[in-house]
Scaffold this active site. Structure first.
Site, PDB file in Angstrom:
ATOM      1  N   SER A  49       0.830  -1.210   0.000  1.00 41.71           N
ATOM      2  CA  SER A  49       0.000   0.000   0.000  1.00 41.71           C
ATOM      3  C   SER A  49       0.861   1.256   0.000  1.00 41.71           C
ATOM      4  O   SER A  49       0.389   2.337  -0.353  1.00 41.71           O
ATOM      5  CB  SER A  49      -0.908  -0.005   1.229  1.00 41.71           C
ATOM      6  OG  SER A  49      -0.140  -0.118   2.417  1.00 41.71           O
ATOM      7  N   HIS A  50       2.138   1.135   0.390  1.00 40.04           N
ATOM      8  CA  HIS A  50       3.044   2.273   0.406  1.00 40.04           C
ATOM      9  C   HIS A  50       3.956   2.300  -0.824  1.00 40.04           C
ATOM     10  O   HIS A  50       4.895   3.086  -0.880  1.00 40.04           O
ATOM     11  CB  HIS A  50       3.907   2.246   1.670  1.00 40.04           C
ATOM     12  CG  HIS A  50       3.144   2.568   2.914  1.00 40.04           C
ATOM     13  ND1 HIS A  50       2.110   1.781   3.360  1.00 40.04           N
ATOM     14  CD2 HIS A  50       3.253   3.582   3.807  1.00 40.04           C
ATOM     15  CE1 HIS A  50       1.616   2.303   4.474  1.00 40.04           C
ATOM     16  NE2 HIS A  50       2.297   3.397   4.760  1.00 40.04           N
ATOM     17  N   ASP A 190      -3.756   1.023   3.431  1.00 42.90           N
ATOM     18  CA  ASP A 190      -4.234  -0.361   3.435  1.00 42.90           C
ATOM     19  C   ASP A 190      -5.757  -0.396   3.304  1.00 42.90           C
ATOM     20  O   ASP A 190      -6.320  -1.297   2.674  1.00 42.90           O
ATOM     21  CB  ASP A 190      -3.793  -1.084   4.706  1.00 42.90           C
ATOM     22  CG  ASP A 190      -2.306  -1.393   4.705  1.00 42.90           C
ATOM     23  OD1 ASP A 190      -1.793  -1.790   3.641  1.00 42.90           O
ATOM     24  OD2 ASP A 190      -1.648  -1.233   5.745  1.00 42.90           O
TER      25      ASP A 190
END
Length: 339
Positions: A49-50, A190
């Site tokens: 998610s990053h 997330d």
């Protein structure tokens, strides 16, 4: 669950794509190299998610004029073991990288040293700032505050950011122990990823419009009200990071959103603190043996694993097999890159 079409990219292709998107958005050569590396390492080690999903947010921060894509951080030594940084309205990771060697030297000289930084943006994992210190033989702790979206236990409105923290320490004969986590039950990205992929969260992570704890990512994104991990205990950690991050460094408090809102940005100009400790100066010659013993007591203990070690398996798989990326996300990134 919604079926998502994907394409496999090598880590080299991920980094090249990230670099192109960042440069197209207005970031300079050196800064884009560093952030592209962080995006790639996030895809490699997790949380993904990053990684590539963060690129549109980076791009928006530059295209809107909110962040400085050609920032030149200023680092000043203000006490024997204290460095203070001004990130020139750029990304914190660039300032942290600029301060790293002096911070390491000060920690070795004094036993402990700290770097604080304000006028900075941050999107991504803090472990990329602590891991290099552990690789240099130091113990490291990093915190940074972020945009308010975490409701204090029993509260009705967000006060704290997801306020991440990271810890790292050297480990004899193996990769450093490194972990990175938010003070919220789940990181915002997330939740966004779960919404994009069409699945619920494994546990309640935020409030729905009726004020009830929810596992529905769409409902949580509507309220932008996340729950702290561990109820009041997580809220206490978020408070501590607000103090060690924003207050100590002189950054923007998580609740001060006026400038962010005018640019429709996802982050605030928070404050960061990075602490480096040299175990060799603390008097325990057997420090490394202690770390080995602690890890040994965890490994093989049922399904337990050393904090952060899940990234090592993910890393090996990604290096061997590449990364599956949704074709929808790739189309979005190609558009940002001008492909």
């Amino acid at each position: 669950m919604t079926t998502v079409s994907t394409r496999t990219l090598s880590l080299g292709e991920v980094r090249a794509l990230a670099k192109t998107v960042l440069v197209s958005a207005g970031m300079d050569a050196s800064g884009s190299d560093l952030i592209a590396k962080i995006v790639t390492c996030s895809e490699r080690d997790g949380p993904r998610s990053h990684g590539l999903r963060m690129l549109p947010v980076y791009a928006q921060s530059f295209s809107s004029g909110y962040a400085n894509g050609a920032a030149v951080p200023k680092i000043e030594k203000i006490a024997p073991g204290v460095l203070r940084g001004d990130a020139d309205n750029g990304y914190y990771q660039i300032a942290a990288a600029a301060a790293r060697q002096e911070l390491i030297a000060l920690a070795r000289e004094n036993g402990i040293a700290a770097f604080t930084c304000a006028n900075c943006h941050h999107l991504g994992g803090l472990r990329f700032d602590t891991e290099p210190l552990a690789e240099a033989g130091l113990v490291a702790l990093a915190v940074i505050n972020s945009l308010s979206m975490v409701v204090p236990q029993g509260g009705l409105r967000p006060v704290f950011g997801t306020n991440p923290m990271s810890f790292a320490c050297p480990r004899e004969g193996a990769a450093p122990v490194v972990w990175d986590q938010a003070a919220s039950m789940v990181a915002l990205m997330d939740i966004r990823m779960a919404a994009a992929e069409g699945h619920e969260l494994p546990r309640p992570a935020g409030l729905d419009p009726a004020g009830n704890p929810s596992i529905d990512p769409e409902a949580i994104l509507e309220t932008r009200s996340l729950l702290p991990f561990g109820e009041h205990k997580g809220a206490a950690i978020a408070f501590m990071i607000e103090v060690l991050g924003a207050a100590l460094a002189g950054g923007t408090l998580s609740v001060d959103n006026k400038e962010r809102e005018s640019f429709d940005a996802l982050n605030i100009k928070g404050g960061a603190t990075l602490i480096a400790i040299d175990p060799e100066r603390f008097g325990n010659a057997a420090f490394g043996e202690y770390i080995t013993r602690i890890c040994a007591e965890i490994e093989g203990n049922g399904a337990a694993r050393v904090p952060g070690d899940g990234r090592l398996k993910k890393r090996a798989a990604a290096e061997a097999d590449g990364i599956e990326v949704s074709t929808g996300l790739l189309a979005q990134l190609d558009a940002l890159a001008g492909v």
